[in-house]
Design an enzyme around this catalytic site. Structure first.
Site, short mmCIF file in Angstrom:
data_model
loop_
_atom_site.label_atom_id
_atom_site.label_comp_id
_atom_site.label_asym_id
_atom_site.label_seq_id
_atom_site.Cartn_x
_atom_site.Cartn_y
_atom_site.Cartn_z
N HIS A 96 0.99 -1.02 0.16
CA HIS A 96 -0.14 -0.12 0.22
C HIS A 96 0.85 1.26 0.09
O HIS A 96 2.10 1.07 0.67
CB HIS A 96 -1.07 0.21 1.36
N GLU A 168 -4.09 2.13 -7.56
CA GLU A 168 -4.29 3.06 -6.38
C GLU A 168 -3.50 4.17 -6.55
O GLU A 168 -2.59 4.32 -6.15
CB GLU A 168 -4.06 2.27 -4.91
P1 PGA Z 1 -9.89 5.80 0.43
O1 PGA Z 1 -8.63 4.83 0.69
O2 PGA Z 1 -11.02 4.98 0.09
O3 PGA Z 1 -9.78 6.44 1.90
O4 PGA Z 1 -9.30 6.87 -0.55
C1 PGA Z 1 -8.40 3.77 -0.42
C2 PGA Z 1 -7.10 2.99 0.10
O5 PGA Z 1 -6.31 3.48 0.48
O6 PGA Z 1 -6.92 1.61 -0.09
#
Ligand code: PGA
Length: 254
Positions: A96, A168
């Site tokens: 992440h 992401e």
């Molecule tokens: P968010 O986070 O939906 O708060 O943008 C997504 C993530 O970090 O996986």
């Protein structure tokens, strides 16, 4: 493996008792989760056994937010993938961007974590994505291609392996301002990723073992824009997954 997947990443946003409360609210959803949707909850390590207990009689799966690249040893503060699997996890978020930024996690580390996850039958949810500066100098595709090659290069996938690749974009995560990647862009990115995967695996392996999802400020209103695209298997949800009412509506809207 179901077609669609919704993954809740609670990060460190919920403390222990709050995690139990949100898990209890989600457990009530039994029967209201669309049949083709797989739901995965990723609580903090400390909350994980309690959440697993609350969800044990449901179809809802548990994931860890990370793991270590060894199974045991002198690694102070780390958590073994063996324990995670034994505590009922079937997924693990790996790489992440918050870990890359705050803990200097590299693609080499992510590679090791993906390997050990697969060895322990934990499905890796591999996070990749560009930051705002990289995007603005036109490097998005380059970043994604490099990340995927460094993470997956040399990793053989077997029958039954389950891998999720989460696009992401860092600029869209936790934006709190409704900033997210447009579905058309996510669709384009899914094609870029597919091209990389074609160099690494045969078409059958890609079809049977790898799903592509999007994460970044997904909420109950935007979810459908992503899940209705054929190329996108689902979403990784942070903030909206910590509020039971919002999250339950989000699941129903999937
Ligand atoms: P968010 O986070 O939906 O708060 O943008 C997504 C993530 O970090 O996986």
């Amino acid at each position: 493996m179901k077609n669609k997947i919704i993954i809740a990443n609670w990060k460190m946003s919920l403390l222990y008792q709050e995690s139990m409360d949100v898990a209890s609210a989600i457990a009530q959803l039994k029967g209201n989760i669309p049949p083709d949707v797989e739901l995965v909850i990723c609580p903090s390590y400390v909350s994980l056994p309690g959440v697993a207990e609350i969800l044990k009689n449901t179809d809802i799966k548990i994931g860890a937010q990370d793991l270590f690249w060894e199974e045991r040893g002198a690694y102070t503060g780390e958590v073994s993938p063996v324990d995670l699997a034994n505590f009922g996890c079937s997924y693990a978020i790996i790489g992440h961007s918050e870990r890359r930024m705050n803990l200097a996690e590299t693609n080499v580390m992510v590679h090791g974590k993906v390997k050990i996850a697969l060895k322990n039958k934990l499905a890796p949810i591999i996070c990749i994505g560009e930051n705002w500066d990289e995007r603005h100098v036109g490097q998005r595709d380059y970043v994604l291609i490099r990340e995927l090659n460094e993470i997956l290069g040399g990793i053989q996938l077997q029958d039954g392996d389950n891998v999720v690749i989460a696009y992401e974009p860092i600029w869209a995560i936790s934006s709190g301002k409704g900033i997210f990647a447009e579905p058309q862009e996510v669709k384009y990115v899914s094609e870029v990723i597919r091209q990389v995967l074609i160099d690494l695996y045969d078409a059958h392996r890609i079809e049977s073992s790898i799903r592509f999802i999007y994460g970044g400020s997904v909420n109950k209103l935007s979810i459908k824009k992503y899940t209705e695209l054929p190329h996108i298997a689902g979403v990784l949800v942070g903030n909206a997954s910590t509020k039971p009412e919002e999250f339950i509506s989000l699941i129903k809207n999937a």
